[in-house]
Scaffold this active site. Structure first.
Site, PDB file in Angstrom:
ATOM      1  N   THR A  93       1.017 -54.406  -4.553  1.00  0.00           N
ATOM      2  CA  THR A  93       1.537 -55.619  -5.198  1.00  0.00           C
ATOM      3  C   THR A  93       2.425 -56.468  -4.451  1.00  0.00           C
ATOM      4  OG1 THR A  93       1.117 -54.625  -7.169  1.00  0.00           O
ATOM      5  CG2 THR A  93       2.391 -56.662  -7.191  1.00  0.00           C
ATOM      6  N   HIS A 117      -5.883 -60.460  -8.042  1.00  0.00           N
ATOM      7  CA  HIS A 117      -5.923 -59.410  -9.109  1.00  0.00           C
ATOM      8  C   HIS A 117      -7.165 -58.539  -8.999  1.00  0.00           C
ATOM      9  CE1 HIS A 117      -5.836 -57.493 -13.066  1.00  0.00           C
ATOM     10  NE2 HIS A 117      -7.062 -57.843 -13.078  1.00  0.00           N
TER      11      HIS A 117
END
Length: 140
Positions: A93, A117
């Site tokens: 991330t 995502h």
């Protein structure tokens, strides 16, 4: 390993920089097929529903605002072990901690604007896919 499907979003920071083709190339190079794809502008309601799991977190409002700030590309990816494979090619991330050659290392601007995502499990993939695609839009 079984053929499975996962859900992907190319976020506003990626679409604003015209990275759809570059990211799709990385997805396909990893052996995943893009079996559904469309460019949309997420509504506030869609973003709040999609990220409802984070509703109590302090970054929720900022995340929703970011996701509705510009177009996104929603996708269904298919292949052997698609969920883990896509998470591997997305990278961490935090792009500063992402492995070389991953989408986030190559394209993400920050932890918040991290370009993509991907679903984290079979169950979430099914729910996320159903939120944005009907069955006849997925061509496998």
């Amino acid at each position: 390993m079984a053929i499975e499907r996962t859900f992907s979003i190319l976020k506003p920071d990626a679409t604003a920089r015209n990275l759809t083709g570059a990211i799709n190339a990385l997805i396909e190079k990893a052996g995943l097929r893009i079996v559904a794809q469309k460019r949309i502008r997420m509504t506030r309601e869609q973003a709040e529903t999609f990220y409802a799991v984070h509703k109590a977190r302090p970054f929720f409002g900022e995340l929703v605002d970011f996701m509705i700030s510009g177009p996104v590309v929603v996708q269904v990816l298919e292949g052997e072990g698609a969920i883990l494979k896509y998470r591997d090619i997305m990278g961490a991330t935090d792009p500063s901690k992402a492995a070389d050659g991953t989408i986030r290392k190559l394209h993400a601007k920050s932890v918040g604007e991290n370009s993509v995502h991907g679903s984290d499990a079979t169950e979430t993939a099914a729910v996320e896919i159903a939120q944005f695609f009907s069955g006849n839009e997925i061509v496998g």
